[in-house]
Each structure stands twice: as structure tokens, then as C-alpha cells.
Design an enzyme around this catalytic site. Structure first.
Site, mmCIF file in Angstrom:
data_model
loop_
_atom_site.group_PDB
_atom_site.id
_atom_site.type_symbol
_atom_site.label_atom_id
_atom_site.label_comp_id
_atom_site.label_asym_id
_atom_site.label_seq_id
_atom_site.Cartn_x
_atom_site.Cartn_y
_atom_site.Cartn_z
ATOM 1 N N CYS A 1 0.839 -1.193 0.000
ATOM 2 C CA CYS A 1 0.000 0.000 0.000
ATOM 3 C C CYS A 1 0.883 1.255 0.000
ATOM 4 O O CYS A 1 2.106 1.164 0.092
ATOM 5 C CB CYS A 1 -0.909 0.008 1.221
ATOM 6 S SG CYS A 1 0.017 0.054 2.757
ATOM 7 N N CYS B 1 3.380 1.837 2.820
ATOM 8 C CA CYS B 1 4.567 0.980 2.811
ATOM 9 C C CYS B 1 5.609 1.531 1.844
ATOM 10 O O CYS B 1 6.807 1.545 2.130
ATOM 11 C CB CYS B 1 4.190 -0.443 2.397
ATOM 12 S SG CYS B 1 2.709 -1.051 3.200
#
Lengths: 321, 78
Positions: free
Chosen positions: B11, B14
Site C-alpha cells: 500500500c 509501505c
């Protein structure tokens, strides 16, 4: 206490923009200024205060609290913790696996995942300050009830067979507890980090929400809602829920829209059903959960939420008629 | 050479976390190796449920969000 925001909006209209009070434009601008300032100030304050205590509640700790409790208590604990534990929606998959690995039933885990986006402490405080505590209590209680009911049904009908098989094979390592700076400066710094992170993530939802609210407030005539969205129209609730499904907003962003709808005389049940549908079901989360849930479970999940939001709408319209 | 692993499903947070470590390392002139771990079994194997998480030389040093920049500096200098 919140009058200052109303005054600020009054002052913007009369002194800064020199608009004629009572015109459509002035009404819309007033709504926009008052709500944006109020919501952002509240947001920063609440997130900061919660950030000071945040280290006390992480999903890892929640798992520890729920583990080993009886099912009945598990559901209730799950929805309460779901309401106050924040996590990025991209964590739902590891969280789901982690809960199951800890022996927590699928239904209890799903109750946590359903409630988490629906009810959160930031939205509750803002909802309370804008729409009053009656509406807020009703929203929180119904949101948690939907979570508990969903969880009970999932366990009752043994839907754990609809969890992808590989999930059961994953073994979790020793629960990591990253070191925390527990000093006052450490906590304050962490809390500011949270403010930046959360405001950065949801500011656009708020602006869009307030924008839509202002437009409804200033430009859409009350008669339109009275004609189509009143409690006399049996289709108003399902239409509101179906319209909300593909839309996604953070719980905080939808509040100004709900505020404008209530002010236009749309019944409380219809508005809450719409809010829940926008906040509680998001296409990206479904795509993510597909990694751990078989299609049957996702279909149940979607249908269950849609039907329960409609029931919530009808029920509340009946009670508050 | 410090070895970092960023745990997450891929995502936005991250990616931001991995980039933050990379940028800080370059600014401080520290040699690092950054690996993104997206496999759920591996992430949970580290005992992390809330992503993004950060593993430094095999030890989990962070979980549940983008780390503070000075925390990252601490890992690189420590």
C-alpha cells in the site's frame, strides 16, 4: 463553545467577502467556512490527545485482550475495540490472519473489521459537536449492533469454511512489540506525527464532504428532499443505501453531508443508513479482503451490510418519526 | 551494510516508508539494503499485524504506520 466558528463564518461573509446575508451563495459559504474550521480544529485536537495514549492500544494488544474470552464477550469486546483502535485499512489482511491465528473466531474477527471503519473516536466527537448527542448515540449503538450481528451470523452458519485455506496454515512469530519512547517529549512527538499522518490522509475527504454539504445547504431546495426523501417514500432508504455503496469516504468526511441532509428535513434513519453505506463498504477493502476470503463470504459480507443498513434506516425512521 | 525489510501489502504507506529509509540513508551516506516483503506468511512470521512494519538486521523495530523521520535516523546511525 463552538460559537466562535459561527462568528468566524459570519465575519467572513459580511466583512471579508461583503456578501448579502441570506442569499444562496452566502449560505453556502457560511456552511463551508464554519464546518471546515470547526472540523479541522476538532480533528487536530482529538487526534493529538488520542495520539498521547495511542501506544496503549495497538491491534497486537487488542488480539491479546480478545484471545481466550468467551464468544459472547468476544463480540462485544471486538466492536468496542474496533471503534477505538485505529489501523490503516491496508492492515486488514494481516490483522485478519493474525486474529485467526490467535484462535479468535472468524465472526468475532469480522465484527472487529465491520465496526472499525463505521465507528471511530474522531468521528464520534465531531458528530456529537455538529449534530448533537442523540444522533451520535444512535449512530454508535446501531453501528456496533451491525458489527455484533454480522459476527454472530458468520459464526452461527460456520462461514469459516469460506476463509481461504492457506490462511489456516500461517503461523505467526512471537508478537513484535516495537520499542516505544514513553517519555513526555516522546509521546508529544508521536502524537504530532499522528496528527500529520491522519490529517494528511483524510483532509481531502473532509473538503469534498464540506463542499457537497455547502452545495446542498445553499442551492438545493428543501422541497426536492421533501418530495423524494421523506419517510413517506418507502424507496428512499434503499435508494440512499445503494447510492452510498460505490461511494467511499472516511467517517469524518461524510458528517457535513449528513448535517446538510438533516437540515433539509431528510429523516434521521435515511441519513444514518446513507452514512453507514458510504463509510462501511468500500470497494478497495473488498478487493483486499478477497486475499483471505472466498467469494461466497464476500458476497455474504456485502449483502449482509447492505440489508442491515436498510433495516437500520427503516427502524430509526419508525422510532424517530 | 544495514539490511532493512519493509513489511506491508504494497500500500501507499509501505512505499512511503521504504522511500523514507532510502532517502535518509542517502542523505547520511549509509549503505543500506532495502527489501519489500509483501508475502503475508512472512509478515506474520515476524509477529507483525499492523503494517507497515520495519525489520532491521532481522529484528522488528517498528510496526503500524510510517515511522518518524528521526526514528529512521536513529536506526541508520545506531
Amino acid at each position: 463553545m463552538f460559537e466562535i466558528f459561527t462568528r468566524l463564518a459570519d465575519w467572513t461573509i459580511t466583512d471579508v467577502l461583503a456578501l448579502e446575508p441570506g442569499t444562496k451563495l452566502a449560505d453556502a459559504v457560511h456552511f463551508f467556512v464554519e464546518d471546515t474550521t470547526k472540523i479541522f480544529v476538532l480533528l487536530v485536537v482529538i487526534v493529538f490527545v488520542m495520539g498521547l495514549f495511542r501506544t496503549m492500544l495497538s491491534p497486537e494488544k487488542v488480539r491479546g485482550y480478545i484471545e481466550g474470552t468467551s464468544r459472547g464477550i468476544g463480540y462485544i469486546l471486538a466492536v468496542i475495540l474496533g471503534a477505538v483502535t485505529p489501523f490503516c485499512s491496508c492492515s486488514s489482511v494481516p490483522l485478519f490472519i493474525g486474529f485467526l491465528e490467535g484462535g479468535i473466531p472468524v465472526g468475532v474477527t469480522m465484527a472487529f473489521l465491520i465496526t472499525s471503519p463505521l465507528v471511530n473516536e474522531v468521528a464520534v466527537v465531531i458528530l456529537g459537536s455538529i449534530m448533537g448527542w442523540k444522533m451520535t448515540t444512535v449512530y454508535v449503538v446501531t453501528g456496533m449492533s451491525v458489527g455484533i450481528l454480522g459476527g454472530i451470523l458468520i459464526d452461527r452458519f460456520h462461514m469459516e469454511r469460506w476463509v481461504e485455506d492457506y490462511v489456516w496454515k500461517i503461523r505467526m512469530g512471537t508478537m513484535a512489540q516495537a520499542e516505544v519512547d514513553g517519555s513526555v517529549t516522546g509521546r508529544v512527538r508521536y502524537a504530532w506525527g499522528e496528527v500529520r499522518d491522519i490529517v494528511g490522509r483524510i483532509w481531502l475527504y473532509i473538503i469534498i464532504g464540506v463542499g457537497i454539504g455547502s452545495a446542498l445547504h445553499g442551492y438545493v431546495p428543501q422541497e426536492l428532499f421533501a418530495q423524494y426523501a421523506s419517510a413517506d417514500n418507502p424507496f428512499a432508504v434503499p435508494v440512499a443505501v445503494l447510492m452510498g455503496l460505490p461511494l467511499y469516504s472516511n467517517a469524518t468526511g461524510i458528517i457535513p453531508v449528513a448535517e446538510a441532509l438533516i437540515a433539509k428535513g431528510v429523516p434521521i434513519g435515511t441519513v444514518i443508513a446513507f452514512m453507514m453505506s458510504v463509510v462501511g463498504v468500500s470497494p478497495p477493502e473488498f478487493i483486499m479482503l478477497r486475499k483471505v476470503l472466498k467469494p461466497q463470504m464476500l458476497i455474504f459480507f456485502g449483502v449482509f451490510l447492505t440489508i442491515s443498513f436498510m433495516m437500520v434506516g427503516y427502524l430509526l425512521n419508525l422510532i424517530f418519526a | 551494510m544495514k539490511s532493512f525489510k519493509v513489511l506491508g501489502s504494497g500500500c501507499k504507506n509501505c512505499i512511503t516508508t521504504a522511500k523514507l529509509i532510502e532517502d535518509k540513508a542517502r542523505a547520511l551516506g549509509v549503505a543500506v539494503e532495502i527489501e519489500k516483503v509483501t508475502d503475508m506468511a512472512a509478515i506474520l512470521g515476524f509477529g507483525v499485524m499492523s503494517t507497515p512494519g520495519v525489520v532491521l538486521d532481522g529484528k522488528v523495530v517498528h510496526a503500524g504506520g510510517i515511522p518518524q523521520p528521526d526514528k529512521v535516523t536513529g536506526w541508520l546511525e545506531g
